[in-house]
Design a protein around this motif. Structure first.
Motif, PDB file in Angstrom:
ATOM      1  N   PHE A 100      19.148 -51.305 -92.254  1.00  0.00           N
ATOM      2  CA  PHE A 100      18.149 -51.963 -91.409  1.00  0.00           C
ATOM      3  C   PHE A 100      18.372 -51.588 -89.942  1.00  0.00           C
ATOM      4  O   PHE A 100      17.421 -51.310 -89.202  1.00  0.00           O
ATOM      5  CB  PHE A 100      18.239 -53.470 -91.608  1.00  0.00           C
ATOM      6  N   ALA A 101      19.626 -51.569 -89.512  1.00  0.00           N
ATOM      7  CA  ALA A 101      19.938 -51.174 -88.140  1.00  0.00           C
ATOM      8  C   ALA A 101      19.487 -49.742 -87.883  1.00  0.00           C
ATOM      9  O   ALA A 101      18.945 -49.424 -86.815  1.00  0.00           O
ATOM     10  CB  ALA A 101      21.436 -51.313 -87.875  1.00  0.00           C
ATOM     11  N   ALA A 102      19.687 -48.869 -88.870  1.00  0.00           N
ATOM     12  CA  ALA A 102      19.260 -47.478 -88.720  1.00  0.00           C
ATOM     13  C   ALA A 102      17.736 -47.395 -88.597  1.00  0.00           C
ATOM     14  O   ALA A 102      17.211 -46.583 -87.817  1.00  0.00           O
ATOM     15  CB  ALA A 102      19.742 -46.660 -89.911  1.00  0.00           C
ATOM     16  N   ASP A 103      17.021 -48.224 -89.356  1.00  0.00           N
ATOM     17  CA  ASP A 103      15.562 -48.218 -89.263  1.00  0.00           C
ATOM     18  C   ASP A 103      15.083 -48.743 -87.912  1.00  0.00           C
ATOM     19  O   ASP A 103      14.055 -48.295 -87.393  1.00  0.00           O
ATOM     20  CB  ASP A 103      14.961 -49.055 -90.393  1.00  0.00           C
ATOM     21  N   LEU A 104      15.810 -49.712 -87.340  1.00  0.00           N
ATOM     22  CA  LEU A 104      15.453 -50.177 -85.998  1.00  0.00           C
ATOM     23  C   LEU A 104      15.631 -49.055 -84.984  1.00  0.00           C
ATOM     24  O   LEU A 104      14.800 -48.868 -84.089  1.00  0.00           O
ATOM     25  CB  LEU A 104      16.312 -51.389 -85.609  1.00  0.00           C
ATOM     26  N   ARG A 105      16.701 -48.294 -85.128  1.00  0.00           N
ATOM     27  CA  ARG A 105      16.910 -47.150 -84.239  1.00  0.00           C
ATOM     28  C   ARG A 105      15.786 -46.122 -84.406  1.00  0.00           C
ATOM     29  O   ARG A 105      15.276 -45.579 -83.418  1.00  0.00           O
ATOM     30  CB  ARG A 105      18.263 -46.504 -84.514  1.00  0.00           C
ATOM     31  N   SER A 106      15.414 -45.863 -85.656  1.00  0.00           N
ATOM     32  CA  SER A 106      14.345 -44.901 -85.914  1.00  0.00           C
ATOM     33  C   SER A 106      13.025 -45.389 -85.329  1.00  0.00           C
ATOM     34  O   SER A 106      12.244 -44.603 -84.774  1.00  0.00           O
ATOM     35  CB  SER A 106      14.192 -44.682 -87.425  1.00  0.00           C
ATOM     36  N   HIS A 147      24.555 -47.365 -78.901  1.00  0.00           N
ATOM     37  CA  HIS A 147      23.309 -46.703 -78.510  1.00  0.00           C
ATOM     38  C   HIS A 147      23.414 -46.279 -77.047  1.00  0.00           C
ATOM     39  O   HIS A 147      23.769 -47.088 -76.184  1.00  0.00           O
ATOM     40  CB  HIS A 147      22.125 -47.639 -78.707  1.00  0.00           C
ATOM     41  N   PRO A 148      23.103 -45.043 -76.727  1.00  0.00           N
ATOM     42  CA  PRO A 148      23.356 -44.551 -75.366  1.00  0.00           C
ATOM     43  C   PRO A 148      22.406 -45.060 -74.296  1.00  0.00           C
ATOM     44  O   PRO A 148      22.736 -45.003 -73.106  1.00  0.00           O
ATOM     45  CB  PRO A 148      23.214 -43.027 -75.520  1.00  0.00           C
ATOM     46  N   LEU A 149      21.230 -45.588 -74.685  1.00  0.00           N
ATOM     47  CA  LEU A 149      20.236 -45.912 -73.664  1.00  0.00           C
ATOM     48  C   LEU A 149      19.714 -47.341 -73.706  1.00  0.00           C
ATOM     49  O   LEU A 149      19.144 -47.808 -72.719  1.00  0.00           O
ATOM     50  CB  LEU A 149      19.038 -44.947 -73.785  1.00  0.00           C
ATOM     51  N   ALA A 171      31.099 -54.997 -79.242  1.00  0.00           N
ATOM     52  CA  ALA A 171      30.943 -53.642 -78.709  1.00  0.00           C
ATOM     53  C   ALA A 171      29.730 -53.485 -77.800  1.00  0.00           C
ATOM     54  O   ALA A 171      29.664 -52.545 -77.006  1.00  0.00           O
ATOM     55  CB  ALA A 171      30.857 -52.644 -79.864  1.00  0.00           C
ATOM     56  N   VAL A 172      28.767 -54.397 -77.907  1.00  0.00           N
ATOM     57  CA  VAL A 172      27.550 -54.296 -77.100  1.00  0.00           C
ATOM     58  C   VAL A 172      27.825 -54.832 -75.700  1.00  0.00           C
ATOM     59  O   VAL A 172      28.215 -55.994 -75.539  1.00  0.00           O
ATOM     60  CB  VAL A 172      26.393 -55.073 -77.758  1.00  0.00           C
ATOM     61  N   THR A 173      27.624 -54.006 -74.694  1.00  0.00           N
ATOM     62  CA  THR A 173      27.944 -54.394 -73.317  1.00  0.00           C
ATOM     63  C   THR A 173      26.701 -54.649 -72.464  1.00  0.00           C
ATOM     64  O   THR A 173      26.830 -55.059 -71.315  1.00  0.00           O
ATOM     65  CB  THR A 173      28.805 -53.322 -72.644  1.00  0.00           C
ATOM     66  N   VAL A 174      25.513 -54.413 -73.011  1.00  0.00           N
ATOM     67  CA  VAL A 174      24.286 -54.684 -72.259  1.00  0.00           C
ATOM     68  C   VAL A 174      23.960 -56.176 -72.360  1.00  0.00           C
ATOM     69  O   VAL A 174      24.501 -56.887 -73.221  1.00  0.00           O
ATOM     70  CB  VAL A 174      23.110 -53.847 -72.793  1.00  0.00           C
ATOM     71  N   PRO A 175      23.087 -56.707 -71.506  1.00  0.00           N
ATOM     72  CA  PRO A 175      22.729 -58.132 -71.563  1.00  0.00           C
ATOM     73  C   PRO A 175      22.129 -58.530 -72.906  1.00  0.00           C
ATOM     74  O   PRO A 175      21.283 -57.811 -73.462  1.00  0.00           O
ATOM     75  CB  PRO A 175      21.714 -58.278 -70.428  1.00  0.00           C
ATOM     76  N   VAL A 176      22.576 -59.672 -73.413  1.00  0.00           N
ATOM     77  CA  VAL A 176      22.099 -60.169 -74.705  1.00  0.00           C
ATOM     78  C   VAL A 176      21.646 -61.620 -74.552  1.00  0.00           C
ATOM     79  O   VAL A 176      22.367 -62.443 -73.977  1.00  0.00           O
ATOM     80  CB  VAL A 176      23.198 -60.093 -75.782  1.00  0.00           C
TER      81      VAL A 176
END
Length: 275
Positions: A100-106, A147-149, A171-176
């Motif tokens: 599911f995570a891969a499909d969100l990336r796609s 994810h790089p962006l 591992a996620v460092t962006v705002p959540v």
């Protein structure tokens, strides 16, 4: 030529009540609806009629739920100039979180690489986010890991159903932003959103919508309503539209006029954690 953006800045607001009233209503854009099936991925996409360099969000559905049940939120984001897409995969009783995570990336890649709306819509890949409800929120965190962006993540009644979710949150460092439901008996905040928020590797907000149930964020009816507690609720969807729109506009576009809905006191909600 500098890309033009069709995100309209909200007018000045006078406190949280005014901000909720304004941002819970549709924005000024005519919304187009498309089907991700054209690129081989089941799901829906909503976008403003035109605009270049727009922000975008890929949204994950909850356990068993069709993406259609989130059309209210996705269409709303598009009306404010944010391309919003939701894959309809992994709807079985035993979904693959990694898949599911891969499909969100796609899905996000489709939004950023393809010209939508007969070439009149494009997305700035530096202004992107993942979001989701229940297991979709867990998948959103996993999709954002490494994810790089991607610039932000939003979860709604996140389900901590897989050990990898905790690792991804760290591992996620962006705002959540985590939105929890105060009357959730499916994924209560104490055992789901709170430990996930505590593990955050970056800026995090955890806000409870006090009277919401787990399924209050949905719209319409579905056979799964018989196995999940709660029911769709217009008031829950209204406050969710305002809070999610404000958070994405702030972190994807640097919009500071909506800060009251990011950090401030909002009636009917409680800030549990913020750092």
């Amino acid at each position: 030529m500098t890309p033009t953006r069709s995100v309209v800045r909200p007018p000045e607001v006078r406190g949280a009540k005014d901000a909720v009233e304004r941002l819970s209503r549709p924005g000024p854009h005519t919304v187009l609806r498309g089907d991700l099936g054209m690129v081989g991925l089941r799901g829906v996409v909503f976008a403003p009629e035109e605009g270049l360099g727009l922000p975008a969000v890929a949204f994950g559905h909850d356990w068993l739920q069709p993406a259609e049940r989130y059309a209210d939120l996705l269409r709303h984001l598009a009306s404010w100039g944010i391309v919003a897409a939701a894959p309809g995969s992994h709807r079985g009783p035993l979904p693959s979180h990694a898949g599911f995570a891969a499909d969100l990336r796609s899905t996000l890649q489709v939004c950023t690489k393809a010209r939508l709306g007969v070439g009149r819509i494009s997305v700035d890949d530096r202004r992107t986010a993942f979001a989701g409800h229940g297991i979709g929120g867990a998948a959103a965190l996993m999709a954002a890991q490494g994810h790089p962006l991607v610039a932000a993540v939003v979860t709604i009644a996140v389900a901590q159903t897989h050990a990898a979710v905790h690792d991804a949150a760290s591992a996620v460092t962006v705002p959540v932003l985590h939105l929890a439901a105060g009357r959730d008996t499916v994924t209560p905040a104490a055992g789901n959103a709170e430990p996930v928020a505590a593990a955050a590797g970056g800026p995090v907000w955890l806000r409870t919508i006090d009277k919401a149930s787990h399924t209050g964020f949905l719209e319409g009816t579905h056979w799964s309503d018989f196995v999940l507690s709660g029911s769709p609720n217009a008031k829950t969807r209204r406050i969710t539209r305002a809070l999610v729109t404000a958070f994405l506009m702030h972190h994807l576009l640097g919009e500071d006029r909506v800060d009251v809905l990011v950090d401030g006191k909002v009636s009917g909600t409680t800030v549990i954690a913020r750092r």
